[in-house]
Design a protein around this motif. Sequence first.
Motif, short mmCIF file in Angstrom:
data_model
loop_
_atom_site.label_atom_id
_atom_site.label_comp_id
_atom_site.label_asym_id
_atom_site.label_seq_id
_atom_site.Cartn_x
_atom_site.Cartn_y
_atom_site.Cartn_z
N ASP A 19 10.84 -40.57 11.86
CA ASP A 19 11.81 -40.53 10.76
C ASP A 19 12.59 -39.21 10.76
OD1 ASP A 19 11.09 -43.03 9.93
OD2 ASP A 19 9.75 -42.34 8.32
N TYR A 20 11.91 -38.11 11.08
CA TYR A 20 12.58 -36.81 11.14
C TYR A 20 13.64 -36.82 12.24
CZ TYR A 20 13.20 -31.76 10.78
OH TYR A 20 13.73 -30.50 10.59
N GLN A 21 13.30 -37.38 13.41
CA GLN A 21 14.26 -37.44 14.51
C GLN A 21 15.44 -38.36 14.18
OE1 GLN A 21 14.40 -35.63 17.19
NE2 GLN A 21 12.48 -34.56 16.79
N PRO A 58 13.48 -30.05 14.95
CA PRO A 58 14.67 -29.20 15.04
C PRO A 58 15.11 -28.64 13.70
CG PRO A 58 14.96 -31.22 16.30
CD PRO A 58 13.72 -31.40 15.48
N ARG A 59 15.71 -27.45 13.77
CA ARG A 59 16.36 -26.84 12.61
C ARG A 59 17.87 -26.98 12.76
NH1 ARG A 59 15.52 -21.22 12.81
NH2 ARG A 59 14.93 -21.43 15.00
N LYS A 69 17.40 -33.04 4.53
CA LYS A 69 16.44 -31.98 4.22
C LYS A 69 15.69 -31.47 5.46
CE LYS A 69 15.92 -33.73 -0.45
NZ LYS A 69 15.03 -34.20 -1.53
N PRO A 70 16.44 -31.00 6.47
CA PRO A 70 15.74 -30.44 7.65
C PRO A 70 15.05 -29.13 7.28
CG PRO A 70 18.08 -29.99 7.77
CD PRO A 70 17.90 -30.86 6.56
N ARG A 71 14.03 -28.81 8.02
CA ARG A 71 13.29 -27.58 7.72
C ARG A 71 14.16 -26.35 8.00
NH1 ARG A 71 10.34 -24.79 11.84
NH2 ARG A 71 10.83 -25.55 13.94
#
Length: 613
Positions: A197-199, A119-120, A156-158
């Motif tokens: 980890d991103y989630q 997700p952004r 630091k989300p994309r």
Amino acid sequence: MNKQEKEQLNAYLKNIVLNMPEKPGSYQYYDENHNIIYVGKAKNLKKRVSSYFHKEVDRFKTKVLVSKIRDISYSVVNTEEDALLLENALIKKYKPKYNVLLKDGKTYPSICITNEYFPRIFKTRSINKKYGSYYGPYPHITAMYQVLELIKKIYKPRTCRMTITKEGVKQGKYKPCLEYHIHNCYAPCINKISYEDYQENIKQSREILEGNTRNVSNLLYKIMLKNAELLKFEVAEEIKKKYLILQDFVAKSEVVSFTIKEEDIFTIVDDDNNNNAYINYIHVKNGTINQSFTYEYKRKLNESDEELLITAIPEIRERFKSTAKEILVPFYIDWKIKDAEFFVPQRGDKKHLLDLSEMNGKQYKFDRLKQAEKLNPEQKQTRLMKELQNKLKLSKMPFQIECFDNSNISGKDAVAGCIVYKGMKPSKKDYRKYNIKTVEGPDDYASMKEVVRRRYTRILEEGGTLPDLIITDGGIGQMDVVRAVVEGELGLNIPIAGLAKNDKHRTNELLYGWPPQTIGIDIKSELFKVLTQIQDEVHRYAITFHRDKRSKHALHSELDDIKGIGPKTKELLIKKFKSVKGIQSAGYQDLTDTIGPSKAAIIKEYFKLKVGK
């Protein structure tokens, strides 16, 4: 509508506008069917609404709108941002004829978390829930950017718009962009951060956006301590900055709150006589106020606030078809209603909403009182007299109030003044001036005794009206000497109060009783303003009399001692010869030409005798 009806309508609308508060809020205009035809916002309600009714308004559409108005209502909020939000919510709900209708979500920016594989998180004004989750809208744009920056620094989300898939990552289809190289992105596209980890980062970001900052704050604190233990002080300092930003983050308001889904809020405000009650109702849906009304209830059998509130709540909820499961109230209510629970908030967003409801109720009460007093000015005077009577526990309302003050310079030209207020208004025809006769030197207490004695001895002799209250311009000492004369010498039973000043010579307290006690009065209240006005008025009256007396002495000249020479003759002589010395040296003919032969002879004879002495 005939001319008389139009004049009555204009008077009615003008009265509403004149009594509107100078506070931020939203206002609503109604047509003849009591439908809302316009909703507006204002930093200053009174100033903004009154501008519609100025004669110089030249916009045709505004004139058409004004011609349709038959009633006006408004809601008070704490900030300008809240006024914007409230206006937006009311426009969306009622879709008034004369408003530009704003589509949902396009007025204020929101934050979107997309439904993508990775997700952004970004700002948007377009709401389409099939693409992601939305948080907001945000009334505080700066705060919104702060939270976006916070999320960017911590998680630091994309930010790229590239479509990233699970298979694409496994197959190595993607290349990292500049954001990865400058350490603004963890590069999930090349598996530099795991999907899990991103989630987790996205999950923590949602916590921040939902207002649940405590968990995130605790996490940041632990990370900061861990880095400090590992002697990574620069990293720890950077995390500390983020932690402090999060602590200072305030993006919620009374009008929008992420944690409040649907609530009914009720508060009750009593009038001063406890005959009427004003019940304010606020309805919150999805964090936004969409109803705000105040109703006036008349007590029939001296019902308590709880009895009145529990009677009104079901009636109001039924009127607005509310299905809120929680009802916020200012005190515990020992009743149950179907499908809802009462709750008394003590802190947080719900307490802010309760305070906002109470503020609207108090403002409505104040406005009604002002409107009534403008139609009947004596009502205000009676209210203030009744308030003073209750404060001092007097046996009757103090219709006639008298106040004394002395004025002198080192005991010279000593004078005093007595002013009279009737019905809380100055009665200048009853003012009296006094030259101090029996006191030598600067003795204020003795001067006060003389004046009070002369004042009330004469009233008793002439059968005049004694005051209902005496106020002294001073503290305990002045009260004591007045009491000694009024009660001790004359045997009168007149209440005596004192107005004392602080070190800055400003009135700050009312004294009453014996020994005198400070009476609690809000220095911002109307009653205190009237008492201060009385004190200022008696001081002005006494000092003006003293100045006039000094001026007369200063203008005294030798000509005043010559019998047969009046003020007009004196004026002619001074105008012609400029001084007493010039008059003395003037020839008989010059004097005759100026004031005539008989008065010229008087002048010559006077100065001849003076020289002979």
